[in-house]
Design a protein around this motif. Structure first.
Motif, short mmCIF file in Angstrom:
data_model
loop_
_atom_site.label_atom_id
_atom_site.label_comp_id
_atom_site.label_asym_id
_atom_site.label_seq_id
_atom_site.Cartn_x
_atom_site.Cartn_y
_atom_site.Cartn_z
N HIS A 48 1.88 7.92 2.41
CA HIS A 48 2.18 9.30 2.02
C HIS A 48 1.02 10.18 2.46
CE1 HIS A 48 -0.49 9.15 -1.56
NE2 HIS A 48 -0.12 7.90 -1.56
N GLY A 59 0.83 -1.20 0.00
CA GLY A 59 0.00 0.00 0.00
C GLY A 59 0.86 1.24 0.00
N CYS A 60 0.31 2.31 0.56
CA CYS A 60 0.96 3.61 0.52
C CYS A 60 1.13 4.17 1.92
CB CYS A 60 0.12 4.60 -0.28
SG CYS A 60 -0.17 4.10 -1.98
N ASP A 82 -6.11 6.65 9.31
CA ASP A 82 -5.28 6.50 8.11
C ASP A 82 -5.36 5.06 7.62
OD1 ASP A 82 -4.48 9.13 8.45
OD2 ASP A 82 -2.43 8.65 9.05
N ARG A 83 -5.34 4.90 6.31
CA ARG A 83 -5.32 3.57 5.71
C ARG A 83 -4.32 3.56 4.58
NH1 ARG A 83 -6.94 2.16 9.78
NH2 ARG A 83 -9.05 1.77 10.38
N PRO A 84 -3.74 2.46 4.23
CA PRO A 84 -3.85 1.14 4.85
C PRO A 84 -3.03 1.05 6.14
CG PRO A 84 -2.34 1.00 3.03
CD PRO A 84 -2.86 2.42 3.07
N SER A 85 -3.13 -0.10 6.79
CA SER A 85 -2.45 -0.27 8.07
C SER A 85 -1.36 -1.34 8.02
CB SER A 85 -3.47 -0.63 9.15
OG SER A 85 -4.13 -1.84 8.82
N GLU A 142 -1.53 11.68 1.15
CA GLU A 142 -2.91 11.45 0.70
C GLU A 142 -3.61 10.36 1.51
OE1 GLU A 142 -5.27 9.92 -3.27
OE2 GLU A 142 -3.28 10.79 -3.50
N HIS A 143 -2.89 9.29 1.81
CA HIS A 143 -3.49 8.17 2.53
C HIS A 143 -3.20 8.19 4.03
CE1 HIS A 143 -3.50 6.53 -1.61
NE2 HIS A 143 -4.73 6.21 -1.23
N SER A 144 -2.27 9.01 4.46
CA SER A 144 -1.86 9.05 5.87
C SER A 144 -1.82 10.49 6.39
CB SER A 144 -0.49 8.39 6.03
OG SER A 144 -0.50 7.06 5.57
N GLU A 186 5.85 7.76 -2.06
CA GLU A 186 4.56 7.07 -1.92
C GLU A 186 4.64 5.91 -0.93
OE1 GLU A 186 1.73 4.52 -4.82
OE2 GLU A 186 2.24 6.53 -5.53
#
Length: 169
Positions: free
Chosen positions: A41, A38-39, A113-116, A43-45, A72
């Motif tokens: 960065h 996953g990521c 936040d995702r993913p974990s 945007e996702h975190s 990322e």
């Protein structure tokens, strides 16, 4: 044609080293905090990065010791470690930043936040012959808590292995 990962890494390290060559004997290294899948960065975190940004702001006076790079897959610290009398001294600020990033990731996941996926802490070095080497220092689940002492001992062990290898063989 897009450059491969190794070329991008080598170029990033070369740019960083260009500003450090006058600092005497030492070695440039990368400390990567990479998500396993996953990521990791902005945007996702966003929760994690708000904590990381706050740490960087609160410790701005220590920022000359390293370069903070966003990717990322997770943040990367480029640093120059001086070698004095055969000894390498990892700055406390670097250790505390790495520990803060790991904690921020955990807190961020708890905040939504995702993913974990787990994080891997990796030390990397680029060599003048184009090769690179990396040492996986540790793997951290998002719910694990690590102290700065544990992070420091693992990092120092990996850094010694990297720094002991001559640039050319």
């Amino acid at each position: 044609m897009t450059p491969d990962w190794n070329t991008e890494f080598r170029d990033r390290m070369t740019r960083f080293e260009a500003h450090r060559l006058s600092d005497g004997a030492g070695v440039s290294l990368s400390i990567k905090i990479r998500v396993v899948s996953g990521c990791f960065h902005r945007e996702h975190s966003p929760h994690a990065y708000s904590r990381i940004d706050q740490w960087l702001k609160d410790h701005a006076s220590e920022s000359s010791d390293f370069s903070f790079e966003e990717h990322e897959s997770g943040p990367e610290l480029l640093l120059w470690l001086a070698i004095v009398a055969g000894s390498i001294n990892l700055a406390t600020g670097i250790v505390n930043l790495v520990a803060a990033i790991i904690k921020a990731r955990s807190d961020g996941v708890n905040g939504g936040d995702r993913p974990s996926a787990p994080l891997e802490l990796i030390v990397r070095r680029s060599f003048s012959n184009g090769e690179y080497r990396e040492e996986k220092v540790l793997r951290v689940e998002h719910h694990e808590r690590l102290g700065a002492d544990e992070v420091e001992s693992k990092l120092e062990e990996a850094i010694r292995k990297m720094a002991d290898r001559p640039d050319t063989e």
